[in-house]
Enzyme design. Sequence first.
Site, PDB file in Angstrom:
ATOM      1  N   GLN A 125      14.895 -10.945   2.822  1.00 28.32           N
ATOM      2  CA  GLN A 125      14.172 -10.404   3.973  1.00 28.32           C
ATOM      3  C   GLN A 125      12.669 -10.427   3.728  1.00 28.32           C
ATOM      4  O   GLN A 125      12.173  -9.678   2.884  1.00 28.32           O
ATOM      5  CB  GLN A 125      14.636  -8.961   4.220  1.00 28.32           C
ATOM      6  CG  GLN A 125      13.879  -8.235   5.304  1.00 28.32           C
ATOM      7  CD  GLN A 125      14.312  -6.784   5.414  1.00 28.32           C
ATOM      8  OE1 GLN A 125      14.877  -6.229   4.482  1.00 28.32           O
ATOM      9  NE2 GLN A 125      14.041  -6.168   6.543  1.00 28.32           N
ATOM     10  N   GLY A 126      11.955 -11.250   4.444  1.00 25.88           N
ATOM     11  CA  GLY A 126      10.509 -11.375   4.252  1.00 25.88           C
ATOM     12  C   GLY A 126       9.727 -10.633   5.305  1.00 25.88           C
ATOM     13  O   GLY A 126       9.199 -11.236   6.249  1.00 25.88           O
ATOM     14  N   TYR A 127       9.641  -9.323   5.164  1.00 31.95           N
ATOM     15  CA  TYR A 127       8.852  -8.513   6.090  1.00 31.95           C
ATOM     16  C   TYR A 127       7.519  -8.095   5.446  1.00 31.95           C
ATOM     17  O   TYR A 127       6.457  -8.443   5.904  1.00 31.95           O
ATOM     18  CB  TYR A 127       9.614  -7.239   6.493  1.00 31.95           C
ATOM     19  CG  TYR A 127      10.722  -7.427   7.510  1.00 31.95           C
ATOM     20  CD1 TYR A 127      11.240  -8.687   7.791  1.00 31.95           C
ATOM     21  CD2 TYR A 127      11.255  -6.334   8.185  1.00 31.95           C
ATOM     22  CE1 TYR A 127      12.262  -8.843   8.720  1.00 31.95           C
ATOM     23  CE2 TYR A 127      12.278  -6.484   9.119  1.00 31.95           C
ATOM     24  CZ  TYR A 127      12.786  -7.741   9.380  1.00 31.95           C
ATOM     25  OH  TYR A 127      13.794  -7.871  10.289  1.00 31.95           O
ATOM     26  N   GLU A 244      23.493   1.196  11.827  1.00 32.97           N
ATOM     27  CA  GLU A 244      23.448   1.112  10.369  1.00 32.97           C
ATOM     28  C   GLU A 244      22.355   1.981   9.749  1.00 32.97           C
ATOM     29  O   GLU A 244      22.351   2.197   8.543  1.00 32.97           O
ATOM     30  CB  GLU A 244      23.251  -0.341   9.931  1.00 32.97           C
ATOM     31  CG  GLU A 244      24.177  -1.272  10.685  1.00 32.97           C
ATOM     32  CD  GLU A 244      24.811  -2.319   9.814  1.00 32.97           C
ATOM     33  OE1 GLU A 244      24.351  -2.468   8.680  1.00 32.97           O
ATOM     34  OE2 GLU A 244      25.760  -2.970  10.282  1.00 32.97           O
ATOM     35  N   ASN A 369       9.370   8.053   3.102  1.00 28.58           N
ATOM     36  CA  ASN A 369       9.728   9.346   3.687  1.00 28.58           C
ATOM     37  C   ASN A 369       8.620   9.945   4.555  1.00 28.58           C
ATOM     38  O   ASN A 369       8.901  10.622   5.535  1.00 28.58           O
ATOM     39  CB  ASN A 369      10.150  10.310   2.578  1.00 28.58           C
ATOM     40  CG  ASN A 369      11.534   9.964   2.049  1.00 28.58           C
ATOM     41  OD1 ASN A 369      12.129   8.955   2.461  1.00 28.58           O
ATOM     42  ND2 ASN A 369      12.056  10.777   1.152  1.00 28.58           N
ATOM     43  N   GLU A 370       7.369   9.690   4.204  1.00 31.06           N
ATOM     44  CA  GLU A 370       6.276  10.203   5.035  1.00 31.06           C
ATOM     45  C   GLU A 370       6.326   9.558   6.423  1.00 31.06           C
ATOM     46  O   GLU A 370       6.040  10.216   7.435  1.00 31.06           O
ATOM     47  CB  GLU A 370       4.916   9.907   4.391  1.00 31.06           C
ATOM     48  CG  GLU A 370       4.585  10.785   3.198  1.00 31.06           C
ATOM     49  CD  GLU A 370       5.409  10.471   1.962  1.00 31.06           C
ATOM     50  OE1 GLU A 370       5.976   9.361   1.896  1.00 31.06           O
ATOM     51  OE2 GLU A 370       5.512  11.331   1.080  1.00 31.06           O
TER      52      GLU A 370
HETATM   53  C1  LIG Z   1      12.984  -1.446  -4.331  1.00 31.72           C
HETATM   54  C2  LIG Z   1      12.307  -1.973  -3.110  1.00 31.72           C
HETATM   55  C3  LIG Z   1      12.852  -3.057  -2.421  1.00 31.72           C
HETATM   56  C4  LIG Z   1      12.201  -3.589  -1.300  1.00 31.72           C
HETATM   57  N1  LIG Z   1      12.748  -4.698  -0.676  1.00 31.72           N
HETATM   58  C5  LIG Z   1      12.088  -5.264   0.371  1.00 31.72           C
HETATM   59  C6  LIG Z   1      12.576  -6.463   0.986  1.00 31.72           C
HETATM   60  O1  LIG Z   1      13.610  -7.008   0.609  1.00 31.72           O
HETATM   61  N2  LIG Z   1      11.860  -7.017   1.990  1.00 31.72           N
HETATM   62  C7  LIG Z   1      10.713  -6.450   2.462  1.00 31.72           C
HETATM   63  O2  LIG Z   1      10.142  -6.987   3.397  1.00 31.72           O
HETATM   64  N3  LIG Z   1      10.223  -5.298   1.901  1.00 31.72           N
HETATM   65  C8  LIG Z   1      10.877  -4.707   0.872  1.00 31.72           C
HETATM   66  N4  LIG Z   1      10.363  -3.556   0.275  1.00 31.72           N
HETATM   67  C9  LIG Z   1       9.074  -3.036   0.726  1.00 31.72           C
HETATM   68  C10 LIG Z   1       9.145  -1.719   1.497  1.00 31.72           C
HETATM   69  O3  LIG Z   1       9.546  -1.940   2.788  1.00 31.72           O
HETATM   70  C11 LIG Z   1       7.746  -1.091   1.409  1.00 31.72           C
HETATM   71  O4  LIG Z   1       7.575  -0.674   0.074  1.00 31.72           O
HETATM   72  C12 LIG Z   1       7.551   0.096   2.300  1.00 31.72           C
HETATM   73  O5  LIG Z   1       7.480  -0.326   3.627  1.00 31.72           O
HETATM   74  C13 LIG Z   1       6.264   0.876   1.954  1.00 31.72           C
HETATM   75  O6  LIG Z   1       5.156   0.032   1.934  1.00 31.72           O
HETATM   76  P1  LIG Z   1       4.176  -0.025   0.674  1.00 31.72           P
HETATM   77  O7  LIG Z   1       4.997  -0.172  -0.523  1.00 31.72           O
HETATM   78  O8  LIG Z   1       3.168  -1.051   0.947  1.00 31.72           O
HETATM   79  O9  LIG Z   1       3.507   1.405   0.607  1.00 31.72           O
HETATM   80  P2  LIG Z   1       2.262   1.910   1.453  1.00 31.72           P
HETATM   81  O10 LIG Z   1       2.511   1.659   2.882  1.00 31.72           O
HETATM   82  O11 LIG Z   1       1.017   1.402   0.858  1.00 31.72           O
HETATM   83  O12 LIG Z   1       2.366   3.467   1.223  1.00 31.72           O
HETATM   84  C14 LIG Z   1       1.880   4.112   0.044  1.00 31.72           C
HETATM   85  C15 LIG Z   1       2.134   5.586   0.169  1.00 31.72           C
HETATM   86  O13 LIG Z   1       1.440   6.093   1.289  1.00 31.72           O
HETATM   87  C16 LIG Z   1       2.299   6.773   2.172  1.00 31.72           C
HETATM   88  N5  LIG Z   1       1.860   6.566   3.558  1.00 31.72           N
HETATM   89  C17 LIG Z   1       1.627   5.384   4.179  1.00 31.72           C
HETATM   90  N6  LIG Z   1       1.256   5.598   5.452  1.00 31.72           N
HETATM   91  C18 LIG Z   1       1.259   6.931   5.640  1.00 31.72           C
HETATM   92  C19 LIG Z   1       0.959   7.785   6.758  1.00 31.72           C
HETATM   93  N7  LIG Z   1       0.601   7.287   7.943  1.00 31.72           N
HETATM   94  N8  LIG Z   1       1.068   9.121   6.598  1.00 31.72           N
HETATM   95  C20 LIG Z   1       1.450   9.636   5.396  1.00 31.72           C
HETATM   96  N9  LIG Z   1       1.734   8.883   4.309  1.00 31.72           N
HETATM   97  C21 LIG Z   1       1.632   7.555   4.438  1.00 31.72           C
HETATM   98  C22 LIG Z   1       3.657   6.185   1.898  1.00 31.72           C
HETATM   99  O14 LIG Z   1       4.681   7.075   2.243  1.00 31.72           O
HETATM  100  C23 LIG Z   1       3.597   5.910   0.417  1.00 31.72           C
HETATM  101  O15 LIG Z   1       3.942   7.057  -0.296  1.00 31.72           O
HETATM  102  C24 LIG Z   1      11.004  -3.003  -0.845  1.00 31.72           C
HETATM  103  C25 LIG Z   1      10.462  -1.901  -1.524  1.00 31.72           C
HETATM  104  C26 LIG Z   1      11.097  -1.387  -2.648  1.00 31.72           C
HETATM  105  C27 LIG Z   1      10.472  -0.218  -3.359  1.00 31.72           C
END
Ligand SMILES: Cc1cc2nc3c(=O)[nH]c(=O)nc-3n(C[C@H](O)[C@H](O)[C@H](O)COP(=O)(O)OP(=O)(O)OC[C@H]3O[C@@H](n4cnc5c(N)ncnc54)[C@H](O)[C@@H]3O)c2cc1C
Lengths: 385, 369
Positions: A125-127, A244, A369-370
Amino acid sequence: MAEDCNALSDEAFRRLFRDWVQANCPPHLRNMRKQRPLFGEVADWYRALAQKGWLAPTWPKEHGGMGLTPAKHIIYVEEWGRLGCPRIPDHGIGLVGPLLIQYGTPEQKAHYLPRILSGEDVWCQGYSEPNAGSDLASLRTAAVREGDVFIVNGQKIWTTLAHGANWMFVLVRTDRTAKVRQNGISVLLLDLKSPGVRIRPIANLRGETDFCEVFLDDVRVPAENLVGELDRGWTVAKSVLGHERIFLGAPTRPEYALGRLERLAEARGAFADRAFVSRYARLRLDVYDLASAFERFANVLRRGGELGADVSMLKILATELYQRITEEMLTIAGEEARFADDLEAGNEQIDAMNLFLDSRAPAIFGGANEIQKNILAKAVLGLPG
Amino acid sequence: MPRAIIDDADGTLALLRQSATQFAARHDGPSGLRSKRAQESDIDRQTWTAMAEAGWTGLLLPESLGGAGLGLGEQAVLSEALGYALVAEPLALVCVPAAILLANAPPSPERTRLAAGLASGDRVVVPAWQDPTITIGRDAAGLVLNGDLRFVDGARSATDFLLVVAGVEGAMLLSVPADQPGLSVLSRPGVDGAAISSLSFSACRVATDRVLDRRDSREMLLRGPLLQARLALAAELAGIACGALDRTVDYSKTRVQFGKPIASFQAIQHRLVEMWMDAELACAALVRAVERLSAGDGQEAHLAVLAAKARAGDAAVSIGRRAVHLHGAMGYTDECAIGLYLKRALNLSAAFGQPESLRLEFVARERAA
Ligand SMILES: Cc1cc2nc3c(=O)[nH]c(=O)nc-3n(C[C@H](O)[C@H](O)[C@H](O)COP(=O)(O)OP(=O)(O)OC[C@H]3O[C@@H](n4cnc5c(N)ncnc54)[C@H](O)[C@@H]3O)c2cc1C
């Protein structure tokens, strides 16, 4: 194959499914330490499911699925977890299948769905992108139409199992001028064997390489690999996870971890310690009540309803509870909580540290969770933005 | 941002903190831990030698024994600064208890030799005292040891062990060369990558002139060394807590989502403020413990050290957990140093008494008084 699972009572289906899994899920694959094994590591299990016709619980029968109702699907997922079956590379089954069944052309369905069932195609999944995580709509990977291909440039990251996949469904920006960022995004099916694709695995906190960076450099994607309408990919992507979403908050992980805590505590004599029993009792009832909350939402599905935004509460409760249970494991491990490797408990090994580290991830992925709390604040409590 | 503020009339503590910071710039903490993990080692000899040259391996040893003769304030500042930068050589775990065990022992040539080696860095002198299942016998040549000791840091690099063991003759401090026949070292990976070992003795013979000290009980031998080591660990943990906090504040100011730094979201601001308060609390508890223990090792000092180690351990681990979360998926990678802060905190928080048991010990002590 011929049995109509939906016609069975819940209990009858549960028994049928459990007995078959007991007999057919290879014992050496049960309770795997790895969260995300590669296809080759679990191929036997994948093929056994495929042969039985039980690989794709929610796909309609005409496409080779079981066509389970949400109620039966919940049982399927519960028993899978309780029996310690390994996770299979399931992006194809869980996401690409439903995506194509809902939005794909007849040609796309005919081509891709059987190849998922056979294991020939393994999907990722490339999101997410380096600068588009929680704020997914800010994604920048660009796809420009040139004749009958899209030329794709950009970078994806955290792509689970990309290094074990040969296809990726990817969100790309197809209109940079759209006023609303969510408009102007499309879904493409991208062959990872194409020239210009480079994949770099990234090690996680547990030292495993489950996810990757995927670099896309002038990758040519045939125009017929567009799914749904051009520039409407946001809606397409969002609507795939219907009922789901309930599974992001399933009590499975907390239940499993609590079982491990219990074993460790028994082996260490911790149940003779009243302070521990008091802490354990709280966790036990948190798990118990999480199951009640899960049932509350499962009942909505059983009655044929649809989940609302409020289901996000399950994900927050389940992921935080999973974390707290693993933290308690380290507390009763005492000085042994210093080790990276597993703890002895009688004649068993308990992977307390492994679970502690693993429990960090679900609070981040699938919508941190946020972000879930922001959704609840707005959509459920109607708080001002 | 938060720091232990210890009375520093002549500015020596500030100077020490500065040289520790400069040291950390030359000996990168996170990469040091990574290479320990890759090599399954526990001490990096190059960094160790540099620390000895700076006078840190013998910081608490009296000058008469070749040490720097400095006090707990200095040790706390040093350990805190190294924790902050995640420089993970086991000064608090190894050098502090070794120095106090030797300083408390009566004079002997063996003591002089070990103390000089500890301070100069020529020898790695490693105490071993936890979970003993040791029996001590005697034959014509001296003592015969059988059994195990656990949770020994630095054992793979040790040249000499200082055993705190007890038998029918009472408790004793024994010096045993690391290559003594009958002694084997069994290592497991620590959560942060540094190896932690068990010592296993099988008819291991030790000459009687290697008995450095004798007391009625192991507790009497360990009392001072354990207090000071726990204090140094509290300082290192407070440093880790502050380092993880600062990194996370920096990260959240630069990480942009939804068009602004994530640090501008109130949910994140509140969380960072809570982490900051936890770090401040750990530093305050540390300062009290330094002051009390510097004034003597009575009940007040005991309580303050128990509180400081418990508080700093909890702060470092819980700040580490929240820091990982606030880094998002980046925090869940091995490449990002914030995960190493959490892992180092887990290790040290559980070492020499974890917070839960220290708190129980605090209350038991206070109520017994
Ligand atoms: C084990 C694992 C597997 C994954 N697999 C995939 C995958 O297969 N394909 C894919 O596309 N993605 C995947 N992801 C990515 C996942 O979707 C992102 O990690 C997630 O969307 C959070 O984005 P970020 O890591 O850039 O954190 P950020 O968005 O940078 O967030 C950093 C911190 O800031 C907080 N934050 C951000 N915005 C707010 C706000 N508005 N208010 C309060 N707090 C906020 C967040 O909660 C977090 O604690 C995976 C992630 C993990 C950890």
